[in-house]
Design a protein around this motif. Structure first.
Motif: not given
Length: 561
Positions: A306-313, A48-61
């Motif tokens: 060691i930190c987060t952010g490897s996907q440019g979030e 039961c997972g989530v999808l992360f938004p792309d540039l076409e979904q501004p403001g969505v978490d």
């Protein structure tokens, strides 16, 4: 989102003795994995997972699966089986448990610990059922056997679901690393045993179905990480997924060998590594880890972060460092190691972060210039191996975009699965396994549910379109004061713009045109405010398009006096 398959009607009643499978996410996309199994009126959910938004979904978490299919049947759910603890497999669990808090969560020790830590933030105390590979447990009519699989997080599981309709093997996410960091191999013997027993339907990870051969072993990454840390003159900052315990272990081992202290940066990284250390999945020498608030007291050459952010979030620690918006200031001579693969769609964001870090003098090491990551998903050679071991009567590729699903289907055909026994479905498509045959029988609603701050499901595709227009074209507001009885203009028009790229003085050209249109409107006896707004929007919109080739949002405000 609209009905996913207008050519497919609602599914018929499930035949007695049949098994129904409905994917509410994870097919045709990477993320939002959720499959619902139905037998004898009871339901079992896998992931039961989530999808992360792309540039076409501004403001969505976050983007959740659409739970509508099960909302009227929450009491029929026997359990939610979680194959492993990645966000695209567990991230939506808190939102499902809001609807029924006592749904049992089934998973391995680490998976349940990480989901419990997440649920604590939502003030939910879960009902947990811990399982170990090799065990069989019954949940209502579903007899589930759990098998070890190797993945980029410890304790991942495949699940074989037995019902009178047959055996379904769901691999979860897996690879066949023969030299895994934790020594835990994918249970190929178990797959072969199930194949001998007879797998009626194989549902297998398709992410790397287009990649030939076998995935590189995790062991080969260790020496590269060690070399990066050994040769770095100042600080080393490693960005990784907050769930990649194997990778973090490799970094910590290298840091310890070269006399450096380690600090974790980012809430999810601190939380997950704390859980992993408490449970013994992360082995930390005494004194190695220090609090991030103390890290500035140590010489740069003695530090690994060691930190987060490897996907440019955008709000991740690494992105904020690149933007000079973080207490950790990147300095000349620092080394940044992006120890992850690039998720499709994140290329622009990651390149922006790399450029930002390089600007401040950092050396950036990433998968494009060094062997610093291997995939957690089986490549085509491994997928063929599993198909040959399990010899499924029917095959349904899962976990992948359309190109991955089709590539995996071709592999299945090469191993002898009949073409008409290969089911390529997508979200919302209903598949029934009846009399040993899997067929598509209909479709249900399975759209995107957007999380925006505290709101869940309130953001629509229409409102996202408005956000995109505002972000790309700006807006123009036109304030019109009219006589409520005659519809005539009763005061000078006011026009204001933000982000449209049009100078305020240029609006002097359109004001007479709007006034003329309103005069004509009033002469026709039109006094309705809605119609007046429509006239203003049409007149201003046409002028902006013809004069500037732009399409900002036009917001007419009609004040009646």
């Amino acid at each position: 989102m609209s009905h996913p398959h207008p050519e497919l009607g609602p599914p018929p009643p499930l035949p007695q003795g049949g098994l129904r499978i409905v994917a509410l996410g994870g097919l045709g996309e990477i993320g939002r994995n959720m499959a619902v199994f139905e037998y004898g009126g009871r339901l079992l959910i896998v992931d039961c997972g989530v999808l992360f938004p792309d540039l076409e979904q501004p403001g969505v978490d976050l983007i959740l699966p659409d739970f509508d299919y099960v909302m009227d049947r929450l009491d029929d759910i026997e359990a939610v089986v979680l194959t492993h603890a990645h966000e695209d497999h567990i991230g939506a669990v808190p939102y499902l448990l809001r609807e029924r808090r006592d749904i049992p969560l089934v998973g391995s020790r680490l998976t349940l610990a990480l989901i419990e830590a997440k649920l604590t933030e939502h003030r939910i105390q879960p009902v947990k059922h811990q399982v170990v590979e090799g065990e069989r447990h019954r949940f209502g009519p579903f007899d589930c056997e759990f098998l070890a699989v190797n993945h980029s997080i410890p304790d991942a599981l495949a699940v074989a679901i037995r019902t009178p309709a047959g055996i379904v093997l769901h691999t979860g996410d897996f690879r066949m690393d023969q030299l895994p960091s934790d020594g835990r191999l994918t249970d190929l013997g178990g797959f072969a045993r199930l194949g001998a027993e007879g797998v009626d339907l194989l549902m297998s990870d398709s992410t790397n179905a287009e990649v030939p051969g076998f995935v590189t072993s995790e062991k080969e990454i260790g020496p590269v990480i060690d070399e990066v840390i050994r040769t770095s003159a100042k600080r080393v900052i490693v960005a990784s997924f907050a769930s990649h315990i194997h990778r973090v272990q490799q970094v910590m081992d290298a840091a310890h060998r070269h006399g450096r202290k380690v600090a974790f940066i980012g809430r999810s990284m601190v939380r997950n590594m704390g859980v992993a250390m408490d449970l013994g999945y992360l082995h930390v020498p005494p004194g190695l880890v220090v609090d991030s608030r103390e890290i500035e007291e140590w010489p740069p050459e003695d530090v690994v972060l060691i930190c987060t952010g490897s996907q440019g979030e955008p709000m991740s620690a690494l992105s904020r460092m690149a933007d000079r918006d973080h207490p950790i200031r990147i300095a000349e001579g620092d080394t940044v190691l992006l120890a992850s693969s690039l998720v499709p769609g994140n290329e622009t964001a990651v390149n922006r972060v790399i450029n930002g870090l390089t600007r401040w003098g950092a050396r950036v090491v990433h998968k494009g210039n060094a062997m610093v990551h291997v995939s957690g998903h089986a490549a085509a050679g491994e997928l063929l191996y599993v198909l040959n071991l399990t010899k499924p009567s029917n095959f349904m590729p899962v976990h992948g975009e359309w190109r991955h699903l089709r590539a995996h289907a071709k592999l299945a055909a090469l191993t002898g699965v009949p073409e008409d026994h290969i089911v390529i479905a997508e979200d919302g498509v209903v598949v029934d396994l009846v009399d040993g045959r899997a067929r598509i029988v209909g479709a249900v609603q399975a759209g995107y549910v957007y999380v925006d701050g505290l709101s869940v499901g309130e953001v629509t595709d229409v409102s996202l379109k408005d956000r995109r227009i505002l972000g790309e074209e700006g807006f123009i507001s036109v304030v019109v004061v009219v006589d409520s009885s005659t519809g005539k203009v009763a005061a000078p028009l006011e026009i204001h713009a933000r982000g449209s790229g049009i100078d305020q003085a240029q609006f002097e050209e359109i004001i007479p045109q709007v006034e003329k249109a309103l005069e004509d409107n009033a002469a026709d006896g039109v006094v309705d405010a809605q119609q007046i707004r429509r006239v203003v929007r049409r007149t201003v919109g046409r002028w902006v398009n013809e004069s500037f080739r732009r399409r900002p949002m036009i917001i007419p405000v009609v004040v009646e006096v």
